[in-house]
Design a protein around this motif. Sequence first.
Motif, PDB file in Angstrom:
ATOM      1  N   VAL A 113      32.373  47.010  41.570  1.00 13.77           N
ATOM      2  CA  VAL A 113      32.597  45.663  41.065  1.00 13.77           C
ATOM      3  C   VAL A 113      32.959  45.743  39.582  1.00 13.77           C
ATOM      4  O   VAL A 113      32.294  46.448  38.813  1.00 13.77           O
ATOM      5  N   LEU A 114      33.994  45.020  39.192  1.00 14.73           N
ATOM      6  CA  LEU A 114      34.395  44.997  37.789  1.00 14.73           C
ATOM      7  C   LEU A 114      33.622  43.930  37.032  1.00 14.73           C
ATOM      8  O   LEU A 114      33.430  42.810  37.518  1.00 14.73           O
ATOM      9  N   HIS A 115      33.205  44.293  35.826  1.00 12.82           N
ATOM     10  CA  HIS A 115      32.630  43.311  34.911  1.00 12.82           C
ATOM     11  C   HIS A 115      33.762  42.477  34.326  1.00 12.82           C
ATOM     12  O   HIS A 115      34.920  42.921  34.282  1.00 12.82           O
ATOM     13  N   PRO A 116      33.486  41.273  33.877  1.00 16.93           N
ATOM     14  CA  PRO A 116      34.535  40.426  33.294  1.00 16.93           C
ATOM     15  C   PRO A 116      35.303  41.119  32.171  1.00 16.93           C
ATOM     16  O   PRO A 116      36.529  40.987  32.083  1.00 16.93           O
ATOM     17  N   ALA A 117      34.596  41.897  31.330  1.00 11.62           N
ATOM     18  CA  ALA A 117      35.274  42.577  30.222  1.00 11.62           C
ATOM     19  C   ALA A 117      36.234  43.641  30.757  1.00 11.62           C
ATOM     20  O   ALA A 117      37.345  43.824  30.243  1.00 11.62           O
ATOM     21  N   GLU A 118      35.822  44.337  31.842  1.00 10.52           N
ATOM     22  CA  GLU A 118      36.689  45.352  32.436  1.00 10.52           C
ATOM     23  C   GLU A 118      37.922  44.707  33.081  1.00 10.52           C
ATOM     24  O   GLU A 118      39.041  45.220  32.971  1.00 10.52           O
ATOM     25  N   ARG A 119      37.718  43.584  33.744  1.00 10.95           N
ATOM     26  CA  ARG A 119      38.838  42.880  34.359  1.00 10.95           C
ATOM     27  C   ARG A 119      39.805  42.388  33.290  1.00 10.95           C
ATOM     28  O   ARG A 119      41.032  42.417  33.478  1.00 10.95           O
ATOM     29  N   HIS A 120      39.251  41.950  32.144  1.00 12.75           N
ATOM     30  CA  HIS A 120      40.094  41.499  31.034  1.00 12.75           C
ATOM     31  C   HIS A 120      40.952  42.654  30.509  1.00 12.75           C
ATOM     32  O   HIS A 120      42.150  42.520  30.272  1.00 12.75           O
TER      33      HIS A 120
END
Length: 336
Positions: free
Chosen positions: A275-282
């Motif tokens: 699962v990607l964290h929001p910062a990683e997805r950004h």
Amino acid sequence: MPPEAPSLSSHLILLGLSPDAAVLYAELLTRPPEPLQARAGLFDGDEAGERLAAAAAGLVALGLVEATGSAGQPLVPVSPARSLELLGRLRTGEVDHAQIAVSGAYESFRRRKLSAIAGSAVEAVTGADAIEHRINEALEGARREIRMFDSPPYFRPVDLGTEQALRLFARGVGHRVVYSRASLEQPGNFSVNIEPCLQAGEQARFMEKVPVKVTLVDDDLALVSSSVEEADINLSLLLVRSGGLLSALSALFELMWEQAMPLEHRHPKLRSTAVLHPAERHILTLLLAGVSDNQIIRELGVSRRTFFRRMELLLAKAGATTRFQLAARARQYGWI
């Protein structure tokens, strides 16, 4: 017995003298000087006198003999150096001209022959309907394997190609495909067209850019499409059936296949656990948009060390070693 040495007349003829002039000149060199009439028996036939006179005139014109001016006086041979040099040059010019003529005739033959061979081995197809028909006909005729460099633009709707590929899989026809980055970045192309083929058993790899758009059907036929740069102005297809070009295209595919990276279909377990964290997805979104590292760091407001640590985590989650692989895996896993 050793072969007889060529006679003097043969050498003279080789230099360009007429046979009669060569015989007369050899006669003048072997007998004492005599009036021309004394040589009347040199030739046979009713035209012997005319032949003798013509031969003598030819020798005088070439400078090989000297006429004393009196009709009854003998012809006297003179030094042949200048005349032989001139004859040699003339003969060389004639040989060069003959060589050019023969070479030109052979070149014309070669071009006709190659044109005939190429005409049977390579066929150009133009027009969307004709191209669609020939592609469908060629693929339906596959027996063992289809190999392909895949890159947009496409001659026909890609979902039609996917449907056909699934039918061919059901018949036992294998597929090996090298996709370009542009193929993977085509909106919806991976989930709608590429992934079903991967799940059906397609062997797929990817690279930044494919060298040519080509589909190889077994070892019998290649379909060479317009390049990406040419497709909008030159909608055409080449059908290559045999010869060195087909072998070269086959070898090129195998070389690129070895260099390309494996492309695997979406893995359910990995998709649910990684699962990607929001910062990683950004970060991933900015990377795929072509934003530079420095701009991403400023956008996120983090240090360079933090940014690269997050990049390492992203690569590890994707099982990738390069950013291009990361982009491809992100699409496979549904992260973007």
